[in-house]
Enzyme design. Structure first.
Site, short mmCIF file in Angstrom:
data_model
loop_
_atom_site.label_atom_id
_atom_site.label_comp_id
_atom_site.label_asym_id
_atom_site.label_seq_id
_atom_site.Cartn_x
_atom_site.Cartn_y
_atom_site.Cartn_z
N ASP A 131 18.99 -9.11 -16.68
CA ASP A 131 18.13 -8.40 -17.64
C ASP A 131 18.89 -7.26 -18.32
O ASP A 131 18.32 -6.27 -18.76
CB ASP A 131 16.89 -7.85 -16.92
CG ASP A 131 15.81 -7.40 -17.89
OD1 ASP A 131 14.97 -6.57 -17.51
OD2 ASP A 131 15.83 -7.86 -19.06
N LYS B 296 22.45 -8.70 -23.47
CA LYS B 296 22.23 -10.16 -23.57
C LYS B 296 23.54 -10.91 -23.80
O LYS B 296 23.68 -12.05 -23.37
CB LYS B 296 21.24 -10.47 -24.69
CG LYS B 296 19.93 -9.67 -24.55
CD LYS B 296 19.36 -9.66 -23.11
CE LYS B 296 18.35 -8.58 -22.90
NZ LYS B 296 18.02 -8.36 -21.47
N ASP C 246 15.95 -12.99 -18.03
CA ASP C 246 14.92 -12.50 -18.94
C ASP C 246 15.39 -12.63 -20.39
O ASP C 246 16.59 -12.69 -20.65
CB ASP C 246 14.59 -11.02 -18.63
CG ASP C 246 13.37 -10.53 -19.39
OD1 ASP C 246 13.28 -9.33 -19.66
OD2 ASP C 246 12.50 -11.37 -19.74
N ASN C 247 14.48 -12.68 -21.33
CA ASN C 247 14.76 -12.58 -22.76
C ASN C 247 15.58 -13.70 -23.36
O ASN C 247 16.36 -13.48 -24.31
CB ASN C 247 15.48 -11.25 -23.06
CG ASN C 247 14.79 -10.07 -22.49
OD1 ASN C 247 15.33 -9.38 -21.62
ND2 ASN C 247 13.56 -9.81 -22.92
N GLU D 273 7.45 -8.76 -23.46
CA GLU D 273 6.59 -7.81 -22.74
C GLU D 273 5.66 -7.05 -23.69
O GLU D 273 6.07 -6.55 -24.73
CB GLU D 273 7.44 -6.80 -21.93
CG GLU D 273 8.59 -6.16 -22.66
CD GLU D 273 9.90 -6.91 -22.48
OE1 GLU D 273 9.86 -8.13 -22.27
OE2 GLU D 273 10.95 -6.28 -22.57
#
Ligand SMILES: O=C(NCc1cccc(CNc2ccc3[nH]ncc3c2)c1)c1cc(-c2ccc(F)cc2)cc(O)c1O
Ligand SMILES: [Mg+2]
Length: 214
Positions: free
Chosen positions: A141, A144, A169-170, A199
């Site tokens: 997380d 990226k 995540d993401n 989120e």
């Protein structure tokens, strides 16, 4: 002087959460982010997917890349078995200062080791510095564009074993295209996408769960 968003988030935890109650800390942060100010915690919707993966893996050793304010750190650690350990890496010292206090408010200091610095520097030192053999679960997380190089680095450093789980995540927003392409096409991983939302928003995002096959 003007406070920062992480400082205001910590104040909301100290005001609304019960000391020693991790789930109340998670709830207080989600309430702050929904009612007051958006922040880049994994959040409640993706957080439920995170909970289910953590409960299924029941990991003894967890690595989190990207602590931020400690929301997912606390969320994961609250589900770990008694002697399990979570190492979380945070590059930004101001975030680390807040995260340590959020972790302390949750009463989870004994399960969590927060390390300040960059993943690229610390991953090669995990075994010698922390006596880690392999990680059962890694939660990605952080920046990226570091997901792919750090995954390759963990492979090279022998930190993954047959069955280790990577949860990222993401993968849609902000997105990690090179990482997704790698874990979805490499014969060394079995990947699964969990569709969700960014989120506290209606924007599409999701978590990618990848099992290292050895
Ligand atoms: O970018 C993100 N998070 C990573 C991040 C970001 C900033 C600082 C750090 C500093 N922490 C750090 C760095 C490097 C590190 N190396 N090893 C540890 C380590 C730790 C980390 C992010 C963004 C959005 C988002 C923003 C805006 C928007 F419109 C939509 C979505 C949503 C998310 O859920 C996100 O997770
Ligand atoms: Mg994130």
């Amino acid at each position: 002087t003007q406070s920062t968003r992480p400082q205001r988030m910590l104040a909301a935890v100290q005001k609304n959460a019960t000391r020693g109650d991790p789930r109340s800390v998670v709830k207080a942060i989600d309430q702050f982010c929904r009612q007051k100010e958006w922040a880049m915690n994994v959040g409640d919707e993706k957080g439920c997917i995170l909970d289910s993966v953590v409960s299924e893996v029941n990991p003894a050793t967890v690595l989190e890349l990207g602590t931020y304010c400690g929301y997912s750190t606390v969320r994961i650690a609250s589900l770990l078995p008694p002697h399990a350990k979570l190492i979380t890496l945070e590059f930004n010292p101001d975030n680390a200062v807040i995260a340590r206090q959020v972790i302390a408010w949750a009463g989870l200091e004994d399960k969590i080791q927060l390390v300040e610095g960059a993943s690229g520097d610390w991953i090669p030192k995990m075994k010698e510095e922390f006596g880690v053999k392999t990680f059962d679960l890694v939660f990605l997380d952080h920046w990226k564009d570091r997901y792919l190089p750090d995954t390759k680095l963990m492979e090279e450093c022998g930190l993954l074993r047959k069955g280790s789980i990577l949860l990222a995540d993401n993968v849609i927003c902000p997105g990690t295209p090179d990482y997704l392409e790698y874990v979805r096409n490499s014969p060394r991983y079995k990947s699964q996408y969990f569709k969700s939302h960014l989120e506290y928003t209606k924007v599409e995002d999701g978590l990618e769960k990848s099992v290292f096959l050895g």
